[in-house]
Write a protein that holds these residues in place. Structure first.
Motif, short mmCIF file in Angstrom:
data_model
loop_
_atom_site.label_atom_id
_atom_site.label_comp_id
_atom_site.label_asym_id
_atom_site.label_seq_id
_atom_site.Cartn_x
_atom_site.Cartn_y
_atom_site.Cartn_z
N GLU A 1 -28.27 34.78 29.78
CA GLU A 1 -29.09 34.95 30.98
C GLU A 1 -29.22 36.41 31.35
OE1 GLU A 1 -31.54 33.08 33.68
OE2 GLU A 1 -30.26 32.04 32.23
N VAL A 2 -28.13 37.16 31.21
CA VAL A 2 -28.16 38.59 31.51
C VAL A 2 -29.07 39.32 30.52
CG1 VAL A 2 -26.77 40.69 31.44
CG2 VAL A 2 -25.93 38.70 32.67
N ARG B 1 -25.57 28.66 42.00
CA ARG B 1 -26.17 27.76 41.00
C ARG B 1 -27.01 26.68 41.70
NH1 ARG B 1 -22.76 25.06 36.02
NH2 ARG B 1 -24.53 24.16 34.89
N GLU C 1 -28.73 36.00 38.58
CA GLU C 1 -29.86 36.85 38.22
C GLU C 1 -31.14 36.45 38.95
OE1 GLU C 1 -29.47 39.44 36.42
OE2 GLU C 1 -27.47 39.05 35.62
N THR D 1 -23.50 30.59 35.99
CA THR D 1 -24.22 30.38 34.72
C THR D 1 -25.62 30.98 34.73
OG1 THR D 1 -25.04 28.18 35.37
CG2 THR D 1 -22.93 28.26 34.20
N GLY D 2 -25.72 32.20 35.25
CA GLY D 2 -26.99 32.91 35.22
C GLY D 2 -27.78 32.89 36.50
N HIS E 1 -23.66 31.23 27.84
CA HIS E 1 -24.81 30.99 28.72
C HIS E 1 -25.03 32.13 29.72
CE1 HIS E 1 -25.55 27.07 27.10
NE2 HIS E 1 -24.31 26.67 27.34
N ALA E 2 -23.93 32.59 30.35
CA ALA E 2 -24.06 33.68 31.32
C ALA E 2 -24.54 34.95 30.63
CB ALA E 2 -22.72 33.91 32.02
N SER E 3 -24.05 35.22 29.42
CA SER E 3 -24.44 36.44 28.70
C SER E 3 -25.91 36.39 28.28
CB SER E 3 -23.55 36.64 27.48
OG SER E 3 -22.19 36.83 27.87
N ASN F 1 -32.69 38.76 31.41
CA ASN F 1 -33.22 39.14 32.73
C ASN F 1 -32.73 40.47 33.27
OD1 ASN F 1 -34.71 36.56 33.68
ND2 ASN F 1 -32.78 35.81 32.88
#
Length: 244
Positions: A14-15, A113, A146, A142-143, A10-12, A18
């Motif tokens: 989002e990166v 978050r 960003e 978790t994103g 999920h974090a990847s 964005n």
């Protein structure tokens, strides 16, 4: 500045969706094939190199974090000036969160978050004696990292003084104060969340316009910093949303 490594699906994602400062994507065979195909397509569109590595290499890159078979190397997270946060606010009164020497990256990630979910305009942290934006913070957020701008300042108290000059009301948390459920958070506001063990520093308490307290009936008369922040942020969110 050194690169940061964001990991986990999920974090990847989002990166990739964005962030335009991606240096490399690392994938291992442990990532599901359909997900790996999605990542490769996104990386190809961004003209980012994808490197296939084994799980041992990902363990090294992420300090044995729960990488789920993917890690993304990006330029170190950038901080923004407080003025930039304020000038980009349109159509509503500003809502800021000030973190007074929060030390645990998991707390900062969780607060980011919550801040994103509740429409907080920005977070302010001190440059010293506090956790900074790291890969652990990014993973836990978790994103959200960003989407929520973070300002890093030399002196929290001086920043509070400047905010007051701009018409902000500053709120803090303490064992003695107004029940937070009665908090009317309309207007230009900033809520100060104190250190995990020490709470808000004595000098900063003197700057606060009003203290809020979270009533507790249990034997342990304190809450985790990110939990307390979530309760307060959502009280402000509901107050501002329902009392327009």
């Amino acid at each position: 500045m050194a690169d940061e490594v964001v990991y986990g699906v999920h974090a990847s994602l989002e990166v990739l969706e964005n962030n335009q400062t991606i240096n490399k994507v690392y994938l291992s065979a442990s990532l599901a094939k359909n997900r790996a195909q999605q990542i490769r397509q996104m990386a190809d569109e961004l003209k980012v190199v994808v490197q296939d590595v084994d799980s041992k290499r990902l363990d090294e890159l992420t300090a044995h974090g729960n990488h789920q078979g993917i890690a993304v190397s990006i330029a170190a997270y950038e901080y923004v000036p407080v003025d930039d946060i304020l000038t980009k606010i349109n159509g509503h009164d500003p809502f800021l969160v000030i973190l007074d020497e929060i030390e645990d990256p998991h707390n900062l990630g969780s607060i980011l978050r919550t801040a994103d979910a509740a429409g907080v305009d920005g977070i302010i942290i001190p440059k010293r004696r506090a956790v900074q934006l790291t890969q652990i913070v990014a993973k836990v957020s978790t994103g959200a990292i960003e989407h929520v701008p973070v300002a890093r300042v030399t002196n929290i108290n001086n920043t509070i003084d400047e905010l007051k000059q701009r018409g902000f009301w500053i709120f803090g948390t303490d064992m003695q104060g107004q029940d937070y459920t009665q908090w009317d958070a309309r207007g230009s506001i900033a809520i100060v969340i104190g250190n995990e063990g020490r709470g808000i520093s004595a000098q900063t308490k003197k700057k606060v316009d009003q203290m809020l307290t979270i009533p507790m009936a249990g034997h342990v008369q304190s809450l985790n910093a990110s939990v307390a922040a979530a309760l307060l942020i959502y009280q402000a969110f509901n107050s501002r949303r329902l009392k327009k």
